[in-house]
Scaffold this motif. Structure first.
Motif, PDB file in Angstrom:
ATOM      1  N   GLU A  24     -52.614 -26.312 -43.982  1.00  0.00           N
ATOM      2  CA  GLU A  24     -51.281 -26.892 -43.853  1.00  0.00           C
ATOM      3  C   GLU A  24     -50.409 -26.435 -45.009  1.00  0.00           C
ATOM      4  N   TYR A  25     -49.163 -26.149 -44.686  1.00  0.00           N
ATOM      5  CA  TYR A  25     -48.151 -25.791 -45.672  1.00  0.00           C
ATOM      6  C   TYR A  25     -46.998 -26.772 -45.523  1.00  0.00           C
ATOM      7  N   TYR A  26     -46.572 -27.341 -46.636  1.00  0.00           N
ATOM      8  CA  TYR A  26     -45.520 -28.346 -46.608  1.00  0.00           C
ATOM      9  C   TYR A  26     -44.521 -28.013 -47.701  1.00  0.00           C
ATOM     10  N   HIS A  27     -43.333 -27.570 -47.302  1.00  0.00           N
ATOM     11  CA  HIS A  27     -42.291 -27.157 -48.249  1.00  0.00           C
ATOM     12  C   HIS A  27     -42.839 -26.131 -49.236  1.00  0.00           C
ATOM     13  N   ASP A  28     -43.608 -25.175 -48.740  1.00  0.00           N
ATOM     14  CA  ASP A  28     -44.231 -24.129 -49.548  1.00  0.00           C
ATOM     15  C   ASP A  28     -43.496 -22.814 -49.269  1.00  0.00           C
ATOM     16  N   PRO A  29     -42.827 -22.253 -50.290  1.00  0.00           N
ATOM     17  CA  PRO A  29     -42.073 -21.019 -50.053  1.00  0.00           C
ATOM     18  C   PRO A  29     -42.977 -19.842 -49.662  1.00  0.00           C
ATOM     19  N   ASN A  30     -44.264 -19.939 -49.906  1.00  0.00           N
ATOM     20  CA  ASN A  30     -45.196 -18.873 -49.552  1.00  0.00           C
ATOM     21  C   ASN A  30     -45.871 -19.093 -48.203  1.00  0.00           C
ATOM     22  N   ALA A  31     -45.422 -20.083 -47.468  1.00  0.00           N
ATOM     23  CA  ALA A  31     -46.015 -20.372 -46.161  1.00  0.00           C
ATOM     24  C   ALA A  31     -45.723 -19.237 -45.192  1.00  0.00           C
ATOM     25  N   PRO A  32     -46.673 -18.964 -44.307  1.00  0.00           N
ATOM     26  CA  PRO A  32     -46.405 -17.955 -43.281  1.00  0.00           C
ATOM     27  C   PRO A  32     -45.359 -18.462 -42.287  1.00  0.00           C
ATOM     28  N   LYS A  33     -44.738 -17.535 -41.571  1.00  0.00           N
ATOM     29  CA  LYS A  33     -43.703 -17.888 -40.597  1.00  0.00           C
ATOM     30  C   LYS A  33     -44.363 -18.413 -39.323  1.00  0.00           C
ATOM     31  N   ALA A  34     -43.845 -19.528 -38.816  1.00  0.00           N
ATOM     32  CA  ALA A  34     -44.386 -20.120 -37.594  1.00  0.00           C
ATOM     33  C   ALA A  34     -44.208 -19.173 -36.413  1.00  0.00           C
ATOM     34  N   ASN A  35     -45.221 -19.186 -35.503  1.00  0.00           N
ATOM     35  CA  ASN A  35     -45.114 -18.383 -34.288  1.00  0.00           C
ATOM     36  C   ASN A  35     -45.293 -19.216 -33.019  1.00  0.00           C
ATOM     37  N   ASN A  89     -40.234 -26.901 -42.269  1.00  0.00           N
ATOM     38  CA  ASN A  89     -40.917 -26.576 -43.526  1.00  0.00           C
ATOM     39  C   ASN A  89     -42.336 -27.125 -43.577  1.00  0.00           C
ATOM     40  N   HIS A  90     -42.838 -27.598 -42.432  1.00  0.00           N
ATOM     41  CA  HIS A  90     -44.225 -28.055 -42.315  1.00  0.00           C
ATOM     42  C   HIS A  90     -44.869 -27.214 -41.217  1.00  0.00           C
ATOM     43  N   VAL A  91     -45.721 -26.285 -41.639  1.00  0.00           N
ATOM     44  CA  VAL A  91     -46.411 -25.427 -40.685  1.00  0.00           C
ATOM     45  C   VAL A  91     -47.913 -25.517 -40.913  1.00  0.00           C
ATOM     46  N   VAL A  92     -48.647 -25.281 -39.844  1.00  0.00           N
ATOM     47  CA  VAL A  92     -50.103 -25.295 -39.903  1.00  0.00           C
ATOM     48  C   VAL A  92     -50.589 -23.941 -39.403  1.00  0.00           C
ATOM     49  N   ALA A  93     -51.356 -23.253 -40.254  1.00  0.00           N
ATOM     50  CA  ALA A  93     -51.915 -21.950 -39.895  1.00  0.00           C
ATOM     51  C   ALA A  93     -53.365 -22.141 -39.469  1.00  0.00           C
ATOM     52  N   TYR A  94     -53.689 -21.634 -38.286  1.00  0.00           N
ATOM     53  CA  TYR A  94     -55.043 -21.720 -37.742  1.00  0.00           C
ATOM     54  C   TYR A  94     -55.743 -20.383 -37.897  1.00  0.00           C
ATOM     55  N   ASP A 106     -57.233 -18.629 -35.838  1.00  0.00           N
ATOM     56  CA  ASP A 106     -57.072 -17.709 -34.705  1.00  0.00           C
ATOM     57  C   ASP A 106     -55.726 -16.978 -34.726  1.00  0.00           C
ATOM     58  N   GLY A 107     -54.916 -17.198 -35.793  1.00  0.00           N
ATOM     59  CA  GLY A 107     -53.637 -16.512 -35.927  1.00  0.00           C
ATOM     60  C   GLY A 107     -52.431 -17.350 -35.527  1.00  0.00           C
ATOM     61  N   GLU A 108     -52.665 -18.488 -34.867  1.00  0.00           N
ATOM     62  CA  GLU A 108     -51.553 -19.361 -34.525  1.00  0.00           C
ATOM     63  C   GLU A 108     -51.010 -20.001 -35.795  1.00  0.00           C
ATOM     64  N   ILE A 109     -49.687 -20.026 -35.909  1.00  0.00           N
ATOM     65  CA  ILE A 109     -49.022 -20.702 -37.024  1.00  0.00           C
ATOM     66  C   ILE A 109     -47.989 -21.624 -36.393  1.00  0.00           C
ATOM     67  N   HIS A 112     -51.616 -36.892 -46.231  1.00  0.00           N
ATOM     68  CA  HIS A 112     -50.662 -35.784 -46.221  1.00  0.00           C
ATOM     69  C   HIS A 112     -49.235 -36.327 -46.300  1.00  0.00           C
ATOM     70  N   PRO A 113     -48.342 -35.628 -47.040  1.00  0.00           N
ATOM     71  CA  PRO A 113     -46.963 -36.113 -47.183  1.00  0.00           C
ATOM     72  C   PRO A 113     -46.244 -36.372 -45.860  1.00  0.00           C
ATOM     73  N   SER A 114     -46.503 -35.580 -44.822  1.00  0.00           N
ATOM     74  CA  SER A 114     -45.824 -35.822 -43.541  1.00  0.00           C
ATOM     75  C   SER A 114     -46.266 -37.146 -42.931  1.00  0.00           C
TER      76      SER A 114
END
Length: 155
Positions: free
Chosen positions: A5-16, A86-91, A93-96, A136-138
């Motif tokens: 999980e990425y939460y307000h992280d500028p290095n988070a991958p882009k959601a797809n 700004n809350h993304v979850v990277a799996y 299998d490549g899903e973000i 988690h903050p969310s």
């Protein structure tokens, strides 16, 4: 499947992807909130998950609660829609996935807190004890909105 999980992280991958999900904030007669400790992150969270085709968002929340906690609950209200880009979850299998959660309020009507493949801890937590848990903050935002009476949240 693993996740990060990425939460307000500028290095988070882009959601797809964007997947509708529902949570159920279950409150018992003493005011305690039902939480589960996720096996994949180790953090405490509200029960919830992705909506299946053929079910409503509310049905999803009730189903996920039962599957993840062993608690049968009924919906008593609507907390809000939480869609923070700004809350993304990277799996693995490549899903973000960008967050998209409909959060309902409910009360327990049966069952017992039960661990399972997704949760290695399930319990009701009094509001005064929430700070003892790694939440988690969310999820903290959603619980905080409920406790403050600031709902429905439509963000």
């Amino acid at each position: 499947m693993g996740r990060t999980e990425y939460y307000h992280d500028p290095n988070a991958p882009k959601a797809n992807t964007l997947v509708p999900a529902s949570n159920l904030l279950v409150v018992d007669g003493t005011g305690a909130v039902l939480l589960q400790r996720r096996r994949d992150t180790g953090q405490w969270a509200l029960p919830g998950g992705a909506q299946d085709i053929g079910e409503t968002a509310a049905q999803c929340a009730v189903r996920e609660c039962l599957e993840e906690t062993g608690i049968v609950a009924e919906i008593t209200g609507f907390l809000g829609v939480y869609t923070n880009p700004n809350h993304v979850v990277a799996y693995t299998d490549g899903e973000i996935r960008q967050q998209y959660e409909n959060t309902y309020i409910g009360r327990p009507v049966g069952g017992e807190p039960t661990i399972n493949d997704e949760a290695d801890g399930v319990c009701f937590v009094r509001p005064d004890d929430l700070d003892r848990y790694d939440i988690h903050p969310s999820m903290r935002q959603q619980i905080g909105d409920y406790l403050a009476g600031t709902y429905p949240y439509l963000g």
